[in-house]
Design an enzyme around this catalytic site. Structure first.
Site, PDB file in Angstrom:
ATOM      1  CB  CYS A 139       1.791   3.659   7.649  1.00 54.70           C
ATOM      2  SG  CYS A 139       3.300   4.220   8.436  1.00 54.70           S
TER       3      CYS A 139
ATOM      4  CG  HIS B  94       2.537   0.544   2.700  1.00 52.71           C
ATOM      5  ND1 HIS B  94       1.624   1.464   3.170  1.00 52.71           N
ATOM      6  CD2 HIS B  94       3.582   0.602   3.559  1.00 52.71           C
ATOM      7  CE1 HIS B  94       2.087   2.044   4.260  1.00 52.71           C
ATOM      8  NE2 HIS B  94       3.290   1.535   4.517  1.00 52.71           N
TER       9      HIS B  94
ATOM     10  CD  GLU C 163       3.274  -3.142  -1.056  1.00 51.39           C
ATOM     11  OE1 GLU C 163       2.060  -2.922  -1.243  1.00 51.39           O
ATOM     12  OE2 GLU C 163       4.095  -2.224  -0.796  1.00 51.39           O
TER      13      GLU C 163
ATOM     14  CE  LYS D 141       2.786   5.239   1.691  1.00 46.88           C
ATOM     15  NZ  LYS D 141       1.849   4.240   1.101  1.00 46.88           N
TER      16      LYS D 141
ATOM     17  CG  HIS E 157       4.318   7.303   4.216  1.00 49.03           C
ATOM     18  ND1 HIS E 157       3.031   7.246   4.697  1.00 49.03           N
ATOM     19  CD2 HIS E 157       4.890   6.114   4.558  1.00 49.03           C
ATOM     20  CE1 HIS E 157       2.833   6.086   5.313  1.00 49.03           C
ATOM     21  NE2 HIS E 157       3.958   5.384   5.236  1.00 49.03           N
TER      22      HIS E 157
ATOM     23  CG  PHE F 291       6.560   1.883  11.640  1.00 46.66           C
ATOM     24  CD1 PHE F 291       7.098   1.125  10.621  1.00 46.66           C
ATOM     25  CD2 PHE F 291       7.187   3.074  11.971  1.00 46.66           C
ATOM     26  CE1 PHE F 291       8.235   1.523   9.946  1.00 46.66           C
ATOM     27  CE2 PHE F 291       8.323   3.489  11.303  1.00 46.66           C
ATOM     28  CZ  PHE F 291       8.856   2.717  10.287  1.00 46.66           C
TER      29      PHE F 291
END
Length: 402
Positions: A162, A294, A305, A326, A331, A390
């Protein structure tokens, strides 16, 4: 060190078939997420996504090109064409070796993979198309952009889940900054919205069945999207000399690794990346007006976050605006940071902060100004774009108004 500016942008995603359409949708807080349409979707538990709608590849590419281009590559080429047209950059014999491509991508030509697995394992055929490998390889988009415009400088693909496009754009920034190129096409693309792609993600149990609601207490997971965004990064004096319009300046970039868990995010890793981007930009935390988060809509990411933002910005965190686009376009995995950079540039150029839509209930663990549901006019001069992947791989970009 040389300065790096952005002189062109292009995009295609669930919000629109261009950067202009995408930004207009962000200003309106439009939701591009809807029911998916592809073969066997009814067999999936997750049936929503940010799919590119009303797209006919035959109107964009010839039959010969389509034999070589997975949709992942198609999206990248469409975005690159728009970025190059806006930039007005002309590639001549002298500039070609000084211009390259760095693209972010995670899944490669996943539609090609999905189709050919069916051909071999479901239909029992023993032959596949001879161009399967050139279509599915992760570097296909970068290579085809390079060939389309005759770009002979550093060209490669970054694949860090990502964070892929933020890592790619950061590498393009540093390539120009260090004098190894004068211009770079950079960004990211992804096309994972196929049966196999969604089925694989279902196994992680991080997907929402109904909506992406970052930072809202009732959030229940992420929603996938597809598409691409590409930018022309250029050395400042080179851009000025040819009279190019400058959209924004890239001033900082930093990376970090959590070195802890393959899927769970780390507050400490995010903190190091944001602090590193500020240090790279020579900026103080108090100067930042907006962060494109994010913000995936998962419980763990959003909480982690927000805690990281609190740690980095201290009391200034209460004055910051932070939003997760997003919620609108989904995403895009390897392409997501590139589409989100459009929101950062819009904030700097137009003074419009894209909203976090789908926000319904405040969460004490996400007690920041998340610009809920409606865009906001604001004067900001320095922004950050966060990407936390990830594998614990983090990449943060800093941009400022010129």
């Amino acid at each position: 060190m040389r300065r790096v500016v952005i002189t062109g942008q292009g995009a295609i995603n669930a919000l629109g078939h261009s950067a202009g359409e995408t930004c207009a949708a962000m200003r309106e807080g439009r939701n591009g997420i809807g029911r998916l349409h592809f073969r066997d979707v009814e067999r999936l538990s997750i049936q929503i996504g940010g799919q590119v709608r009303d797209y006919d590849p035959a109107t964009r590419f010839s039959r010969q090109q389509l034999s070589l281009y997975d949709p992942n590559t198609q999206f990248a080429l469409i975005a690159a064409a728009e970025a190059m047209a806006q930039s007005g950059l002309e590639i001549d014999e002298a500039l070609a070796p000084r211009t390259g491509v760095v693209m972010g991508n995670s899944g490669g030509g996943l539609q090609t993979i999905d189709e050919n697995y069916r051909t071999v394992y479901e239909e029992g055929k023993n032959r596949v198309h001879p161009f399967v490998i050139p279509r599915l390889m992760n570097n296909a988009a970068a290579s085809h952009i390079s060939m389309t415009y005759g770009l002979k400088g550093p060209t490669y693909t970054v694949s860090t889940a990502c964070a892929s496009s933020n890592h790619a754009m950061g590498q393009a920034f540093e390539t120009i900054k260090l004098g190894n190129a004068d211009a770079m096409l950079t960004g990211g693309s992804e096309s994972m919205l196929v049966f196999g792609g969604i089925k694989a993600w279902e196994g992680l149990r991080v997907m929402s069945r109904d909506a992406c609601r970052p930072f809202s207490k009732n959030r229940n997971g992420m929603v996938q999207g597809e598409g691409a965004a590409v930018f022309v990064f250029e050395e400042y004096e080179h851009a000025r000399a040819r009279g190019a319009e400058i959209l924004a300046e890239v001033t900082g970039f930093a990376m970090s690794s959590d070195a802890s868990d393959i899927v769970m995010p780390s507050r400490e890793g995010a903190v190091r990346a944001m602090r590193g981007a500020l240090r790279s930009a020579g900026a103080d935390a108090s100067q930042v007006g907006y962060i494109n988060a994010h913000g995936t809509g998962t419980a763990a990411n959003d909480r982690s976050e927000c805690a990281a933002v609190r740690e980095v910005f201290g009391a200034h965190a209460d004055e910051l605006m932070i939003s997760a686009t997003k919620s609108m376009h989904g995403h895009l995995i390897g392409g997501t940071g590139a589409v989100e950079l459009l929101a950062c540039i819009m904030a700097l150029r137009e003074g419009v902060i894209a909203p976090t839509i789908g926000y319904e209930l405040p969460d004490p663990d996400c007690d920041l100004d998340v610009v809920p549901n409606e865009a906001r006019d604001a004067d900001v001069s320095l922004v950050l774009s966060n990407a936390f992947a990830f594998g614990g791989l983090n990449a943060v970009l800093a941009l400022q108004r010129v």
